[in-house]
Design a protein around this motif. Structure first.
Motif, PDB file in Angstrom:
ATOM      1  N   VAL A   1       1.015  -1.013 -37.738  1.00 40.90           N
ATOM      2  CA  VAL A   1      -0.039  -0.700 -36.777  1.00 40.90           C
ATOM      3  C   VAL A   1      -1.325  -0.421 -37.539  1.00 40.90           C
ATOM      4  N   VAL A   2      -2.361  -1.187 -37.222  1.00 45.26           N
ATOM      5  CA  VAL A   2      -3.696  -0.958 -37.779  1.00 45.26           C
ATOM      6  C   VAL A   2      -4.600  -0.605 -36.607  1.00 45.26           C
ATOM      7  N   GLN A   3      -5.295   0.517 -36.716  1.00 45.22           N
ATOM      8  CA  GLN A   3      -6.229   0.934 -35.659  1.00 45.22           C
ATOM      9  C   GLN A   3      -7.627   0.961 -36.243  1.00 45.22           C
ATOM     10  N   MET A   4      -8.565   0.300 -35.532  1.00 44.28           N
ATOM     11  CA  MET A   4      -9.968   0.216 -35.952  1.00 44.28           C
ATOM     12  C   MET A   4     -10.858   0.622 -34.784  1.00 44.28           C
ATOM     13  N   THR A   5     -11.976   1.270 -35.112  1.00 43.22           N
ATOM     14  CA  THR A   5     -12.902   1.726 -34.077  1.00 43.22           C
ATOM     15  C   THR A   5     -14.321   1.257 -34.390  1.00 43.22           C
ATOM     16  N   PRO A   6     -14.978   0.621 -33.418  1.00 43.45           N
ATOM     17  CA  PRO A   6     -16.380   0.230 -33.616  1.00 43.45           C
ATOM     18  C   PRO A   6     -17.264   1.469 -33.772  1.00 43.45           C
ATOM     19  N   PRO A   7     -18.353   1.361 -34.528  1.00 40.88           N
ATOM     20  CA  PRO A   7     -19.252   2.508 -34.699  1.00 40.88           C
ATOM     21  C   PRO A   7     -19.723   3.060 -33.352  1.00 40.88           C
ATOM     22  N   GLY A   8     -19.583   4.356 -33.165  1.00 42.82           N
ATOM     23  CA  GLY A   8     -20.057   5.016 -31.955  1.00 42.82           C
ATOM     24  C   GLY A   8     -19.167   4.872 -30.742  1.00 42.82           C
ATOM     25  N   SER A   9     -18.034   4.204 -30.877  1.00 41.09           N
ATOM     26  CA  SER A   9     -17.170   3.963 -29.721  1.00 41.09           C
ATOM     27  C   SER A   9     -16.092   5.030 -29.592  1.00 41.09           C
ATOM     28  N   PRO A  10     -15.806   5.458 -28.366  1.00 43.27           N
ATOM     29  CA  PRO A  10     -14.668   6.358 -28.155  1.00 43.27           C
ATOM     30  C   PRO A  10     -13.341   5.593 -28.051  1.00 43.27           C
ATOM     31  N   SER A  11     -13.402   4.262 -27.920  1.00 39.66           N
ATOM     32  CA  SER A  11     -12.198   3.438 -27.794  1.00 39.66           C
ATOM     33  C   SER A  11     -11.988   2.628 -29.066  1.00 39.66           C
ATOM     34  N   SER A  12     -10.725   2.289 -29.311  1.00 38.60           N
ATOM     35  CA  SER A  12     -10.341   1.562 -30.519  1.00 38.60           C
ATOM     36  C   SER A  12      -9.567   0.310 -30.159  1.00 38.60           C
ATOM     37  N   ILE A  13      -9.304  -0.496 -31.190  1.00 39.43           N
ATOM     38  CA  ILE A  13      -8.370  -1.600 -31.048  1.00 39.43           C
ATOM     39  C   ILE A  13      -7.199  -1.347 -31.990  1.00 39.43           C
ATOM     40  N   ILE A  14      -6.056  -1.905 -31.642  1.00 40.79           N
ATOM     41  CA  ILE A  14      -4.870  -1.866 -32.490  1.00 40.79           C
ATOM     42  C   ILE A  14      -4.377  -3.296 -32.648  1.00 40.79           C
ATOM     43  N   PHE A  15      -3.989  -3.635 -33.863  1.00 42.06           N
ATOM     44  CA  PHE A  15      -3.343  -4.911 -34.143  1.00 42.06           C
ATOM     45  C   PHE A  15      -2.344  -4.670 -35.258  1.00 42.06           C
ATOM     46  N   GLY A  16      -1.580  -5.672 -35.582  1.00 44.22           N
ATOM     47  CA  GLY A  16      -0.622  -5.505 -36.659  1.00 44.22           C
ATOM     48  C   GLY A  16       0.551  -6.435 -36.514  1.00 44.22           C
ATOM     49  N   THR A  17       1.724  -5.942 -36.828  1.00 45.69           N
ATOM     50  CA  THR A  17       2.963  -6.703 -36.758  1.00 45.69           C
ATOM     51  C   THR A  17       3.915  -5.975 -35.813  1.00 45.69           C
ATOM     52  N   GLY A  18       4.436  -6.690 -34.838  1.00 44.85           N
ATOM     53  CA  GLY A  18       5.396  -6.101 -33.917  1.00 44.85           C
ATOM     54  C   GLY A  18       4.796  -5.185 -32.872  1.00 44.85           C
ATOM     55  N   VAL A  19       3.479  -5.244 -32.655  1.00 41.65           N
ATOM     56  CA  VAL A  19       2.849  -4.364 -31.665  1.00 41.65           C
ATOM     57  C   VAL A  19       2.595  -5.057 -30.324  1.00 41.65           C
TER      58      VAL A  19
END
Length: 145
Positions: free
Chosen positions: A39-57
């Motif tokens: 699981v990799v979680q990344m957040t855009p600058p200034g955003s309260p929401s994130s994205i998740i990507f990875g393997t098996g998610v």
């Protein structure tokens, strides 16, 4: 309720991570619990929401997420920043209907909304897998937003 995370299907988590880091996004997590789960979680600058990507998610096909929107104050400055970061991004456009953009490239009119109406100007780009993103200029929020 608040939207916290959107899962984005990718074929290569390292390639996706490099891409989103290249956009200046913050890495919140990169957790592996075995060969078949990361699981990799990344957040855009200034955003309260994130994205998740990875393997098996997700079982969704890589690149199958379309219509993700990143809100910006200045569409032309945001587009220029994306270009500076090496992203292939469309020219700024508005929709012929003036409400929201149509799917695909149908009804796109070159340039920002002629009145620079909030919610009316866009630019689009894809991540390396083809997940489709939009920049959307919002300068004044609708009441209650």
């Amino acid at each position: 309720m608040k939207l916290e995370v959107v899962v984005v299907p990718v074929a290569d988590a390292d390639r996706a991570k490099d891409f989103y880091q290249g956009l200046g996004w913050r890495e919140d997590a990169d957790v592996t619990t075995g060969e078949d789960f990361r699981v990799v979680q990344m957040t855009p600058p200034g955003s309260p929401s994130s994205i998740i990507f990875g393997t098996g998610v997700t079982s969704d096909a890589p690149g199958s997420t379309h219509g993700l929107h990143l809100v910006v104050d200045d569409i032309e400055a945001a587009r220029a920043e994306m270009v500076r970061r090496g992203v292939k991004v469309s020219e700024v456009f508005h929709d012929a209907g003036g409400v929201f953009h149509h799917a695909g490239t149908r009804a796109r009119v070159a340039g920002p909304d002629p009145e620079r109406a909030s919610y009316g100007s866009f630019a689009s780009f894809d991540d390396p897998d083809g997940n489709a993103w939009f920049l959307q200029e919002i300068t004044t929020r609708l009441p209650g937003r």
